[in-house]
Motif scaffolding. Structure first.
Motif, PDB file in Angstrom:
ATOM      1  N   ALA A 196       0.870  -1.196   0.000  1.00 41.96           N
ATOM      2  CA  ALA A 196       0.000   0.000   0.000  1.00 41.96           C
ATOM      3  C   ALA A 196       0.894   1.228   0.000  1.00 41.96           C
ATOM      4  O   ALA A 196       1.722   1.398   0.903  1.00 41.96           O
ATOM      5  N   GLY A 197       0.742   2.046  -1.016  1.00 39.71           N
ATOM      6  CA  GLY A 197       1.606   3.203  -1.174  1.00 39.71           C
ATOM      7  C   GLY A 197       1.409   4.257  -0.096  1.00 39.71           C
ATOM      8  O   GLY A 197       0.383   4.311   0.587  1.00 39.71           O
ATOM      9  N   GLU A 198       2.407   5.116   0.049  1.00 41.73           N
ATOM     10  CA  GLU A 198       2.376   6.182   1.042  1.00 41.73           C
ATOM     11  C   GLU A 198       1.147   7.068   0.820  1.00 41.73           C
ATOM     12  O   GLU A 198       0.884   7.515  -0.293  1.00 41.73           O
ATOM     13  N   HIS A 199       0.431   7.339   1.898  1.00 39.94           N
ATOM     14  CA  HIS A 199      -0.775   8.158   1.790  1.00 39.94           C
ATOM     15  C   HIS A 199      -1.204   8.619   3.174  1.00 39.94           C
ATOM     16  O   HIS A 199      -0.810   8.044   4.184  1.00 39.94           O
ATOM     17  N   SER A 200      -1.981   9.649   3.192  1.00 38.02           N
ATOM     18  CA  SER A 200      -2.713  10.008   4.406  1.00 38.02           C
ATOM     19  C   SER A 200      -4.171   9.685   4.147  1.00 38.02           C
ATOM     20  O   SER A 200      -4.625   9.649   2.998  1.00 38.02           O
ATOM     21  N   ASP A 201      -4.920   9.415   5.201  1.00 39.68           N
ATOM     22  CA  ASP A 201      -6.337   9.085   5.037  1.00 39.68           C
ATOM     23  C   ASP A 201      -7.130  10.352   4.737  1.00 39.68           C
ATOM     24  O   ASP A 201      -6.646  11.470   4.912  1.00 39.68           O
ATOM     25  N   TYR A 202      -8.361  10.160   4.297  1.00 38.72           N
ATOM     26  CA  TYR A 202      -9.102  11.280   3.716  1.00 38.72           C
ATOM     27  C   TYR A 202     -10.019  11.996   4.693  1.00 38.72           C
ATOM     28  O   TYR A 202     -10.248  13.194   4.573  1.00 38.72           O
ATOM     29  N   THR A 247      -8.719  21.515  11.868  1.00 35.74           N
ATOM     30  CA  THR A 247      -7.985  22.062  13.015  1.00 35.74           C
ATOM     31  C   THR A 247      -6.850  22.983  12.593  1.00 35.74           C
ATOM     32  O   THR A 247      -5.963  23.303  13.406  1.00 35.74           O
ATOM     33  N   SER A 248      -6.861  23.430  11.351  1.00 33.53           N
ATOM     34  CA  SER A 248      -5.829  24.358  10.846  1.00 33.53           C
ATOM     35  C   SER A 248      -4.419  23.831  11.092  1.00 33.53           C
ATOM     36  O   SER A 248      -3.524  24.579  11.515  1.00 33.53           O
ATOM     37  N   ASP A 249      -4.239  22.541  10.853  1.00 37.36           N
ATOM     38  CA  ASP A 249      -2.944  21.862  10.957  1.00 37.36           C
ATOM     39  C   ASP A 249      -2.461  21.669  12.399  1.00 37.36           C
ATOM     40  O   ASP A 249      -1.302  21.308  12.614  1.00 37.36           O
ATOM     41  N   LYS A 250      -3.319  21.885  13.375  1.00 37.21           N
ATOM     42  CA  LYS A 250      -2.910  21.607  14.754  1.00 37.21           C
ATOM     43  C   LYS A 250      -2.801  20.104  14.986  1.00 37.21           C
ATOM     44  O   LYS A 250      -1.991  19.646  15.788  1.00 37.21           O
ATOM     45  N   LEU A 251      -3.630  19.334  14.298  1.00 34.21           N
ATOM     46  CA  LEU A 251      -3.530  17.876  14.324  1.00 34.21           C
ATOM     47  C   LEU A 251      -3.000  17.416  12.972  1.00 34.21           C
ATOM     48  O   LEU A 251      -3.252  18.049  11.944  1.00 34.21           O
ATOM     49  N   LEU A 252      -2.275  16.295  12.970  1.00 34.25           N
ATOM     50  CA  LEU A 252      -1.521  15.868  11.791  1.00 34.25           C
ATOM     51  C   LEU A 252      -2.094  14.610  11.155  1.00 34.25           C
ATOM     52  O   LEU A 252      -2.233  13.582  11.825  1.00 34.25           O
ATOM     53  N   ALA A 253      -2.396  14.690   9.873  1.00 34.73           N
ATOM     54  CA  ALA A 253      -2.766  13.508   9.089  1.00 34.73           C
ATOM     55  C   ALA A 253      -1.470  12.919   8.534  1.00 34.73           C
ATOM     56  O   ALA A 253      -0.986  13.327   7.478  1.00 34.73           O
ATOM     57  N   THR A 254      -0.910  11.978   9.267  1.00 38.42           N
ATOM     58  CA  THR A 254       0.418  11.458   8.982  1.00 38.42           C
ATOM     59  C   THR A 254       0.388  10.427   7.857  1.00 38.42           C
ATOM     60  O   THR A 254      -0.483   9.555   7.823  1.00 38.42           O
ATOM     61  N   LYS A 255       1.354  10.507   6.966  1.00 42.51           N
ATOM     62  CA  LYS A 255       1.443   9.521   5.890  1.00 42.51           C
ATOM     63  C   LYS A 255       1.882   8.166   6.453  1.00 42.51           C
ATOM     64  O   LYS A 255       2.644   8.082   7.411  1.00 42.51           O
ATOM     65  N   HIS A 256       1.371   7.118   5.817  1.00 36.60           N
ATOM     66  CA  HIS A 256       1.717   5.759   6.218  1.00 36.60           C
ATOM     67  C   HIS A 256       1.669   4.859   4.998  1.00 36.60           C
ATOM     68  O   HIS A 256       1.176   5.260   3.933  1.00 36.60           O
ATOM     69  N   ARG A 257       2.190   3.646   5.138  1.00 33.43           N
ATOM     70  CA  ARG A 257       2.284   2.708   4.016  1.00 33.43           C
ATOM     71  C   ARG A 257       2.354   1.293   4.556  1.00 33.43           C
ATOM     72  O   ARG A 257       2.553   1.083   5.759  1.00 33.43           O
ATOM     73  N   ALA A 275     -10.114  -1.703   8.483  1.00 36.03           N
ATOM     74  CA  ALA A 275     -10.114  -0.250   8.651  1.00 36.03           C
ATOM     75  C   ALA A 275     -11.546   0.270   8.695  1.00 36.03           C
ATOM     76  O   ALA A 275     -12.399  -0.172   7.923  1.00 36.03           O
ATOM     77  N   PHE A 276     -11.793   1.190   9.602  1.00 36.34           N
ATOM     78  CA  PHE A 276     -13.075   1.873   9.691  1.00 36.34           C
ATOM     79  C   PHE A 276     -12.800   3.347   9.447  1.00 36.34           C
ATOM     80  O   PHE A 276     -12.241   4.037  10.290  1.00 36.34           O
ATOM     81  N   PHE A 277     -13.158   3.796   8.247  1.00 30.45           N
ATOM     82  CA  PHE A 277     -12.876   5.168   7.825  1.00 30.45           C
ATOM     83  C   PHE A 277     -14.057   6.065   8.187  1.00 30.45           C
ATOM     84  O   PHE A 277     -15.147   5.920   7.632  1.00 30.45           O
TER      85      PHE A 277
END
Length: 312
Positions: A196-202, A247-257, A275-277
């Motif tokens: 699974a390629g590098e991505h952040s969730d939506y 949150t204006s980038d106060k919380l981070l949607a971190t990339k994962h793979r 996964a529960f999106f």
């Protein structure tokens, strides 16, 4: 809260978990756990929750019945292929590119959304297990939303209220069973191809249940990719791009793979996860909570459509 393994915090959710009745949740518990979750999401973007209250037997059963489906012939699975009209059904190997710069991902998936259930399943057991898993994940995600809401200094139900239609057609929250098939001995891989390629969730939140195989890696800010080692009985929780935007980038949607095992023995094992999106209601407008207008307001559904246009 522990800093192990490898910088991804492990948070004890026992005082807010599903084993506690909703009316019995203590404000002090929400404040304490909410602060820990907020701290994790603002530095790492990921955490593990232990003592969350979803029975491991339910997770194991859902993985087992899912695996029975994934082991069917392609011809049989094609009868339940995910189309464009319904968020239900099978997604074939290499159908998705979570990182558009890599070849197609070496994974299969099966999506379930109650509002798109055609009632035409490969077997009744799979359908019932999917409904049960979806319901319990919904309940847990609401508890996480409440704790995070308090941690951010918002009203307890603020984030939950943006997800009031989970399970309805007007909300895209989706349960997904993921299956990473064995890679045959000496099988030729395309250059750069991984599971699974590098991505952040939506969306806003993701709950992830792993088997014991491993392979998930998280790109910790300032550290680089580290393994999200499976910890029995825990659920991995991370935020998605809409929450970061909200949150204006106060919380981070971190990339994962998900990477391919280095050993031939490892490659011959399949990997499973669930996964529960979690997504806000379709028409909910995501506006910066601090009033900064750092990002232009956008509806939950419009943002999801944009991200899908890049993935497929």
């Amino acid at each position: 809260m522990s800093d192990l393994p490898m910088h991804i915090p492990v948070i004890d959710f026992s005082q807010c978990g599903l084993q506690e009745p909703e009316e019995g949740l203590q404000t002090e518990s929400l404040i304490k756990v909410g602060q820990q979750i907020k701290d994790a999401f603002s530095t790492v973007g990921f955490c593990y929750l232990k003592n969350h209250g979803i029975d491991q037997q339910l997770v194991d059963k859902y993985m087992a019945v899912s695996r029975k489906f994934f082991e069917l012939s392609v011809e049989e699975k094609m009868k339940h292929v995910r189309g464009v009209e319904r968020n239900y059904g099978w997604v074939a190997v290499e159908r998705e590119k979570l990182n558009p710069e890599r070849p197609g991902d070496l994974k299969e998936a099966f999506n379930f959304h109650p509002g798109d259930d055609p009632d035409d399943w490969p077997d009744v057991e799979f359908q019932q297990a999917s409904k049960d898993m979806y319901q319990r994940c919904t309940e847990l995600s609401y508890r996480v939303c409440d704790a995070l809401s308090v941690g951010l200094g918002l009203g307890k139900s603020f984030i939950r209220d943006a997800h009031s239609l989970v399970g309805k057609k007007e909300c895209q929250t989706t349960l997904r069973s993921l299956y990473y098939p064995p890679i045959p001995d000496q099988s030729p891989l395309k250059p750069g191809q991984i599971r699974a390629g590098e991505h952040s969730d939506y969306g806003s939140l993701t709950l992830l249940f792993q088997d014991d195989i491993g392979g998930l890696e998280v790109n910790i800010p300032g550290t680089g990719y580290v393994p999200a080692t499976p910890i029995p009985g825990t659920v991995v929780v991370n935020i998605g791009d809409l929450m970061q935007r909200w949150t204006s980038d106060k919380l981070l949607a971190t990339k994962h793979r998900v990477v391919i095992p280095e050993t031939e023995m490892g490659k011959q094992k399949c990997r499973q996860s669930v996964a529960f999106f979690v997504h806000p209601d379709d028409e909910y407008m995501i506006k910066c909570l601090d009033g900064s207008d750092k990002y232009e307001p956008i509806s939950s559904l419009d943002y999801l459509k944009y991200r899908f246009s890049v993935t497929y």
